[in-house]
Design an enzyme around this catalytic site. Structure first.
Site, PDB file in Angstrom:
ATOM      1  N   SER A   1      41.339  36.939  46.771  1.00 28.03           N
ATOM      2  CA  SER A   1      41.980  37.024  45.471  1.00 28.03           C
ATOM      3  C   SER A   1      40.999  37.434  44.372  1.00 28.03           C
ATOM      4  CB  SER A   1      42.646  35.674  45.179  1.00 28.03           C
ATOM      5  OG  SER A   1      43.431  35.714  44.034  1.00 28.03           O
TER       6      SER A   1
ATOM      7  N   ASP B   1      31.975  48.829  43.815  1.00 26.12           N
ATOM      8  CA  ASP B   1      32.386  50.171  43.403  1.00 26.12           C
ATOM      9  C   ASP B   1      31.477  50.734  42.320  1.00 26.12           C
ATOM     10  OD1 ASP B   1      34.413  49.956  45.206  1.00 26.12           O
ATOM     11  OD2 ASP B   1      36.047  50.264  43.779  1.00 26.12           O
TER      12      ASP B   1
ATOM     13  N   LYS C   1      43.585  39.473  49.973  1.00 22.56           N
ATOM     14  CA  LYS C   1      44.676  39.001  49.105  1.00 22.56           C
ATOM     15  C   LYS C   1      44.642  39.839  47.828  1.00 22.56           C
ATOM     16  CE  LYS C   1      47.744  36.187  47.189  1.00 22.56           C
ATOM     17  NZ  LYS C   1      47.773  36.693  45.814  1.00 22.56           N
TER      18      LYS C   1
END
Length: 500
Positions: A299, A310, A324
């Site tokens: 999550s 990234d 999730k």
């Protein structure tokens, strides 16, 4: 008046500190759009007819409770969505659910617990809490609560039995990893649970930060930790997100902003369109970051991991994360009940999907054939085999038991290098005493010596190659550098997550 909340829930981990800790994000929003009854009344006419027919004709009218029939209808609709995250809460359940977001001390014994192969198991006692002070250890199996077996118990059931007013007591029976059973009486107390723990390592060159969950105070707690790291002039950070079940989305964005100078943290896609969540800006040094992840990193913890990776601000070490990547909206209904419905999905800044696939680790650390906890448990079992005489066997096993306890404490505090040195020292002592032990006869001479030696070799291998030690080595190789770092190409997940 109806109220609507938006939140993102991670996987369930029970915190027995007075209530079930349900981690997620929720923010007040506008009331749900109501549709004209004229458009829906005809469609739901069969439901109304079914209700009336039951009320008029069911042979046991006392079982045809209006409220239960209503709630059953709602649950039936949600069941047809085949979505485990879309859930209905009765008013009582909704109250407990929302209590998980309140910022206040909890009343309880202070342990994280989970169900391991159906056993109620202590994941970790809260440092300084009543359970730890009473002798509860990580890995303990809670076999009884107040004399009642925990076989078949649920996490909610365990919470109900273990929580209670401050100053009251609860008696539990636990089995330690060494197999020893112990009755422990614990006095419940107020438990303050910090979401951020930090310390210095490697003579102050590396900072270690453990983020246990993403709650309202997490960002401010992390800011204080980073300020302490900055004053200590650390050269790299380990961010530990292992077993982090998630939390508030706003908290994840705030935390990520401490490390991402500018740009996206995530995007969320709903039926109404796409929403971007940018960084708020960072004022701390761009230290090289090693982020520890595992199959229970979920999550909001995946939001942070994905954003750092990234933007090439961190390397991910460990296992593929849980996967999730969806968002729920909770609509409070007129009678106080609550409807939690999946309404969106989020992606990383580069558009990578999380839901159902997770985030892969840049450096995969294979888990040992036997977990460290199990290896330590086997070592404890050797130490518990005390001969009745004063033989060399007894002297060795007595020393072994003390050293096993020391290694377990070091492992629980992520001091793997110290634990590895201790295990190797034990192995060296064993080999140096082999001839005398064999000549003495008894337990060790009867094939047990080779078993113990093999166990120590397994333990040393597991301690030498683990995600924590790999992260430390990676940071040392990047001392003096600042991120964005030169990282390997982003790995692509090959298979869906096994945990969804």
């Amino acid at each position: 008046m109806d109220r609507k909340f938006v939140f993102l829930l991670g996987i369930a981990l029970l915190l027995i500190v007075g209530t079930t800790a349900l981690l997620g994000l929720w923010n007040p929003s506008v009331p749900a759009r109501s549709e004209s009854l004229s458009k829906t009344s005809q469609f739901f006419r069969p439901l109304e007819q079914t209700y009336q027919y039951i009320k008029d004709n069911f042979y046991q009218p006392q079982r045809a409770d209006d409220q239960q029939l209503l709630y059953g209808s709602i649950q039936g609709m949600l069941k047809q969505l085949h979505d485990p995250y879309s859930v209905f809460f009765t008013p009582e359940q909704a109250k407990k659910f929302l209590q998980g977001f309140q910022e206040k001390p909890f009343m309880g014994i202070g342990v994280y617990v989970g169900l391991t192969n159906g056993r109620l198991t202590v994941i970790k006692p809260i440092p300084g809490g009543p359970a730890e002070q009473a002798g509860v250890r990580a890995g303990d199996w809670i076999s009884e609560i107040e004399g009642q077996s925990t076989k078949g118990i649920t996490l909610d059931g365990a919470s109900t039995q273990l929580r209670g007013p401050e100053g009251t007591t609860v008696k539990i029976k636990v089995q330690h990893l060494d197999g020893i059973l112990k009755d422990i009486q614990i006095t419940r107390a107020k438990i303050q649970v910090p979401s951020v723990e930090h310390r210095l390592m490697d003579d102050g060159k590396i900072g270690y930060i453990k983020i246990g969950a993403f709650n309202t105070p997490t960002a401010s707690e992390l800011r204080r930790a980073l300020e302490a790291m900055q004053q200590s002039k650390v050269q790299g950070l380990i961010i530990d997100l292992r077993d982090n079940p998630g939390g508030f989305l706003s908290s994840a964005v705030d935390v990520a902003s401490f490390f991402v100078d500018r740009g996206l943290i995530l995007t969320e896609q709903t039926r109404q369109g796409s929403q971007s969540f940018p960084s708020h800006g960072n004022r701390f040094p761009n230290w090289p970051l090693a982020v520890l992840i595992n199959r229970n990193t979920a999550s909001s913890a995946e939001i942070l991991s994905g954003a750092l990776r990234d933007h090439e601000m961190a390397i991910l070490i460990g296992e593929k994360t849980f996967g999730k990547g969806i968002v729920q909206t909770a609509q409070e209904l007129g009678d106080g009940s609550l409807l939690k419905l999946t309404t969106g999905e989020y992606h990383t800044p580069l558009g990578r999907k999380v839901q159902g696939v997770g985030l892969p680790a840049d450096i995969k650390v294979p888990q040992p054939d036997e977990p460290l906890a199990k290896l330590l448990g086997r070592l404890h079992q050797f130490g518990a085999l005390f001969p009745s005489d004063d033989s060399k066997d007894r002297q060795l096993l007595s020393r072994l038991r003390r050293q096993a306890n020391e290694i377990q404490i070091q492992v629980e505090n992520d001091r793997f290098e110290a634990a590895l040195q201790a295990a190797r020292a034990m192995q060296g002592q064993l080999e140096s005493e082999r001839a005398a032990l064999q000549a003495d006869g008894g337990l060790i001479a009867q094939g047990e010596l080779d078993k113990l030696s093999g166990l120590l070799k397994q333990l040393s291998a597991a301690l030498e190659r683990n995600d924590f030690s790999v992260a430390t080595a990676w940071l040392k190789a990047h001392f003096g550098q600042f991120c964005p770092c030169r990282l390997p190409p982003l790995p692509q997940p090959q298979t869906p997550s096994q945990h969804i």
